[in-house]
Design an enzyme around this catalytic site. Structure first.
Site, PDB file in Angstrom:
ATOM      1  CB  SER A  26      -6.282 -32.950 -17.882  1.00  0.00           C
ATOM      2  OG  SER A  26      -6.941 -32.941 -16.639  1.00  0.00           O
ATOM      3  CE1 TYR A  51     -12.632 -38.429 -16.967  1.00  0.00           C
ATOM      4  CE2 TYR A  51     -13.700 -36.358 -16.376  1.00  0.00           C
ATOM      5  CZ  TYR A  51     -12.929 -37.097 -17.241  1.00  0.00           C
ATOM      6  OH  TYR A  51     -12.433 -36.511 -18.388  1.00  0.00           O
ATOM      7  CE  LYS A 111      -9.245 -37.294 -17.318  1.00  0.00           C
ATOM      8  NZ  LYS A 111      -8.168 -37.657 -18.266  1.00  0.00           N
TER       9      LYS A 111
END
Length: 300
Positions: free
Chosen positions: A148, A162, A166
């Site tokens: 991660s 992003y 995540k």
């Protein structure tokens, strides 16, 4: 008459064999470092990448198998998993490493690129996990290591998509860890801060710019300067992350998260210990004021 099942014979045989790790995104950076780390520890390594023909450092051998896998191509996922099982008899550890980051203000990001971000970082990870799980269950257990990011726990400007992916990986992995305990399968989350790889270069190359959004320019310039200072400071190497991946893959505890890098540890600690209002104020000061604030190791 011997009524031992084929599976029992296979498991019995595998007890005396090297363990096998299956890695996505092994063409560079963390993925390649993980392949080297586990190969050096005597494991069988399945290093998957989108274009094996372009790979010159990882070479097929007795314990290293390089094969194609594009997380956006489900048929390549199935083929790679089948080939790994045929080659080494099974898979003990899956490392979901493939991923990339968009960069820029949300308004400048195209729907197509946002869909690609989720396709690679979230749905691709899920598809590979889905393909490997039956192998782990048949073997009676195993480990899934999802690379991660500290960006799955804390956020910074210009990386909203992003972070969205995540955070999704974090929630998926934590929930999955509970249900897979019943199958003797461990789930681990690796949380690197800034890492010295080509990941950052690709991130900046993916910078989304829209000339009609000049109102953001001053903020973008200041944020880029802060990022440059952060990247010029203490960062982790891909090899250091690979060391932590090895620890996570061989850890028999119930631990879920492994933070990598002193550069990010203070912010993670601050997030957990300062309280919501104080933490948000800290981050606003860092990115919005003339004199950015920095957290101490104690989060105060």
């Amino acid at each position: 008459m011997n009524d031992t099942s084929t599976y029992e014979r296979l498991v019995g045989t595998k007890q005396d064999m090297p363990k096998t790790i299956f890695i996505t995104g092994a063409s560079s950076g963390i993925g390649k470092a993980v392949a080297r780390q586990f190969a050096g520890q005597g494991w069988n390594v399945v290093a998957t990448l989108r274009d094996p023909s372009a790979e010159t450092e990882l070479v097929n051998g007795d314990r290293l198998f390089v094969t194609r896998l594009d997380v956006q191509d489900e048929s390549s996922v199935t083929s790679a998993v089948d080939a790994a099982v045929e080659r080494f008899g099974g898979i003990d550890v899956l490392v979901n490493n493939a991923g990339f980051s968009l960069f820029g203000v949300f308004e400048a990001l195209s729907p197509h690129k946002i869909q690609e971000q989720f396709a690679v970082n979230v749905f691709g990870l899920m598809d590979v996990t889905r393909a490997v799980l039956p192998v782990l269950r048949r073997q009676g257990g195993g480990t899934i290591v999802n690379v991660s990011s500290s960006g799955g726990m804390i956020t910074v400007p210009l990386m909203s998509m992003y972070h969205a992916t995540k955070f999704a990986v974090e929630g998926f992995s934590e929930s999955l860890a509970y249900e897979l305990t019943s199958q003797n399968i461990f789930v681990r989350l690796i949380e690197p801060g800034a890492v010295r790889t080509q990941f950052g270069a690709r991130m900046f190359s993916e910078f989304a710019h829209d000339r009609s959004l000049a109102c953001y320019d001053r903020f973008i310039d200041k944020t880029n300067a802060l990022f440059a200072a952060m990247l010029g400071g203490e960062t982790s190497s891909a090899e250091q992350v690979a060391d932590v991946v090895f620890d996570a893959a061989t850890d028999q505890s119930s631990r879920l998260r492994y933070v990598v890098g002193e550069d990010i540890a203070a912010l993670v600690k601050a997030r957990h210990e300062m309280g919501e209002d104080n933490y948000i104020a800290l981050m606003r000061a860092r990115f919005l004021s003339a004199e950015p604030a920095a957290p101490t190791a104690g989060g105060r």
